[in-house]
Design a protein around this motif. Structure first.
Motif, short mmCIF file in Angstrom:
data_model
loop_
_atom_site.label_atom_id
_atom_site.label_comp_id
_atom_site.label_asym_id
_atom_site.label_seq_id
_atom_site.Cartn_x
_atom_site.Cartn_y
_atom_site.Cartn_z
N PHE A 139 -34.77 -42.89 56.55
CA PHE A 139 -33.41 -42.35 56.48
C PHE A 139 -32.82 -42.05 57.84
O PHE A 139 -31.60 -42.08 58.02
CB PHE A 139 -33.26 -41.20 55.47
N THR A 144 -33.59 -33.52 54.00
CA THR A 144 -32.50 -34.49 54.09
C THR A 144 -31.25 -33.87 54.72
O THR A 144 -30.67 -34.43 55.65
CB THR A 144 -32.14 -35.01 52.67
N LEU A 172 -23.90 -42.12 53.89
CA LEU A 172 -25.36 -42.16 54.02
C LEU A 172 -26.11 -41.88 52.71
O LEU A 172 -27.11 -42.54 52.43
CB LEU A 172 -25.76 -41.14 55.10
N LEU A 205 -29.80 -43.29 50.92
CA LEU A 205 -31.01 -42.46 50.97
C LEU A 205 -31.71 -42.35 49.61
O LEU A 205 -32.80 -41.82 49.52
CB LEU A 205 -30.66 -41.04 51.46
#
Lengths: 234, 226
Positions: free
Chosen positions: B146, B64, B171, B175
């Motif tokens: 994502f 991520t 963000l 996610l």
């Protein structure tokens, strides 16, 4: 070929509201070149951005025959990618403008020759001088043979020889029945190419007329009277 | 549709060419992944928490944050010489611009993951041989989700100050669903559980992808037009 009807646009709100376009209307047919002169902050760039479809006006309508694909745009920046070569940049923009794949390379080379930078084709854009980068930006704007050319201070950074070559290129462009709109704060630039002249101040066209047989010095004098002595030097 | 895809590919190819020429973000993301995995490898006590319990979370935290580096650069490279303005004047459709950026980001993140996964296996000694195919499947599904949202937010924040910080703050909440799904599926796969146990999470990830790719495609023009 290009028309603007009652364009109005303002930035900000309340006390900080700045009127950039105030009821601007005009239309241009094939072969016409409009030179828009005005001091800094007159709204010239906003007008070009509205014509290019970059800004949606608060009121009024701008129409370009052929839509966005028919427009060649030279703004304050080159729109080129620094880490690509000049040629790679042109090929990228040619692809976006749907130039047939078979002719992209030859057209890119021909455009670079026209601008006198064929020997810089394989050079990365970041390594070009400002003048050469401006020539590359002009090549990018011409790669798809646009019918309408919108130029915002296009002579910035060009040396005398390059400026003369660019004027010659614009004259050929005009002769081929294209439309040019050129905005600058310098009355001495590009006026000899213009078929029509507009003076812009505070978002308004305070003067808009065919150039006729007037010499650049006469136009500069008219500009001083219409816009003000101080701004005419710009 | 063919025109949309052709234009999207033109944008993606240009972005990838720029990235492979400079390699700044790619190298940063790869080094970041290696560093995070190394730190987790040496910074944990394997006698306190079993590797298999910790590994899925570590994998997805690494992926991520490495992906964030890619997403940050997606529109930053359009600020150079105001290239974005040129794109918006051109006949390039906003949909193609978004899809092109999405595709380039997916390739970029996939490369980081392709290097990160073997490092993860090496450091944590987890058995992925038997579950490699479904594991790649869940990585692909979660990544599409994502990256789709991240590409949209990357365009949204690009003209703001502190764009890099703002992107992370905006963000991360979005996610949560794909990350939970990805961690749950990965845990079950690495734990040797039957694939049927993870079917619901797979469906959630697929639904997230379809929903957010569609939504982001619709919303993207509002993020770039003045």
């Amino acid at each position: 070929m290009l028309s603007a009807e009652g364009l109005r646009h303002a930035f900000g709100t309340g006390g900080g509201r700045v009127v950039a376009l105030d009821n601007v209307s005009f239309s241009l047919e094939a072969g016409q070149t409009l030179a828009i002169f005005g001091p800094n902050g007159a709204g010239k760039t906003t007008l070009l951005k509205v014509l290019a479809g970059l800004i949606r006006p608060d009121a009024g309508r701008a129409t370009v025959a052929g839509g966005r694909g028919a427009i060649g745009w030279i703004g304050h920046q080159s729109h080129l990618y620094g880490h690509l070569t000049v040629r790679e940049n042109l090929l990228f923009w040619a692809a976006l403008y749907a130039v047939p794949a078979a002719t992209r390379a030859t057209r890119a080379d021909a455009t670079l020759r026209q601008l006198g930078i064929a020997d810089r084709a394989e050079q990365a854009v970041w390594s070009l001088s400002r003048g050469l980068a401006q020539r590359a930006a002009i090549a990018k704007a011409l790669i798809h043979e646009p019918r309408v050319l919108l130029l915002d201070e296009p002579f910035t950074g060009l040396d005398l020889a390059a400026a003369a070559e660019f004027r010659a290129l614009l004259a050929r462009f005009q002769g081929a029945g294209r439309v040019v709109v050129l905005a600058t704060h310098n009355v001495g630039e590009g006026v000899e190419l213009a078929t029509d002249v507009a003076f812009q101040r505070g978002g308004r066209f305070v003067h808009f007329a065919p150039r006729g047989a007037r010499r650049p010095a006469q136009i500069a004098e008219e500009y001083r009277r219409a816009v003000g002595e101080k701004e005419a030097d710009g | 549709m063919a025109d949309l895809l052709r234009q999207a590919w033109t944008v993606a190819r240009k972005d990838l060419l720029l990235e492979f020429r400079t390699r700044t973000a790619l190298v940063s993301a790869l080094v970041f992944s290696a560093l995070v995995l190394t730190m987790f490898n040496f910074g944990r006590d394997p006698t306190a928490v079993a590797t298999i319990d910790l590994a899925p979370t570590i994998l997805w935290v690494t992926f991520t944050f490495a992906a964030m580096l890619a997403l940050n650069r997606a529109f930053q490279l359009e600020l150079e010489n105001q290239a974005l303005e040129g794109l918006l004047v051109s006949p390039l459709s906003r949909t193609s611009l978004y899809w092109g950026k999405l595709l380039a980001n997916l390739v970029f993140v996939a490369l980081v993951e392709a290097v990160g996964l073997p490092l993860f296996v090496l450091f944590f000694d987890v058995p992925v041989g038997r579950v490699l195919l479904p594991l790649v499947g869940v990585i692909a599904l979660a990544t599409i989700g994502f990256v789709a949202v991240g590409t949209l937010f990357s365009a949204l924040v690009i003209r703001t100050r502190f764009a890099e910080l703002l992107l992370v703050v905006l963000l991360l909440p979005f996610l949560v669903p794909p990350l939970i799904g990805a961690v749950q599926v990965t845990a079950r796969l690495l734990g040797g559980r039957p694939l049927s146990e993870a079917a619901g999470w797979f469906r959630l990830l697929a639904a997230y992808d379809i929903g957010f790719v569609s939504l982001a495609t619709l919303l993207f023009p509002f993020t770039v037009d003045e």
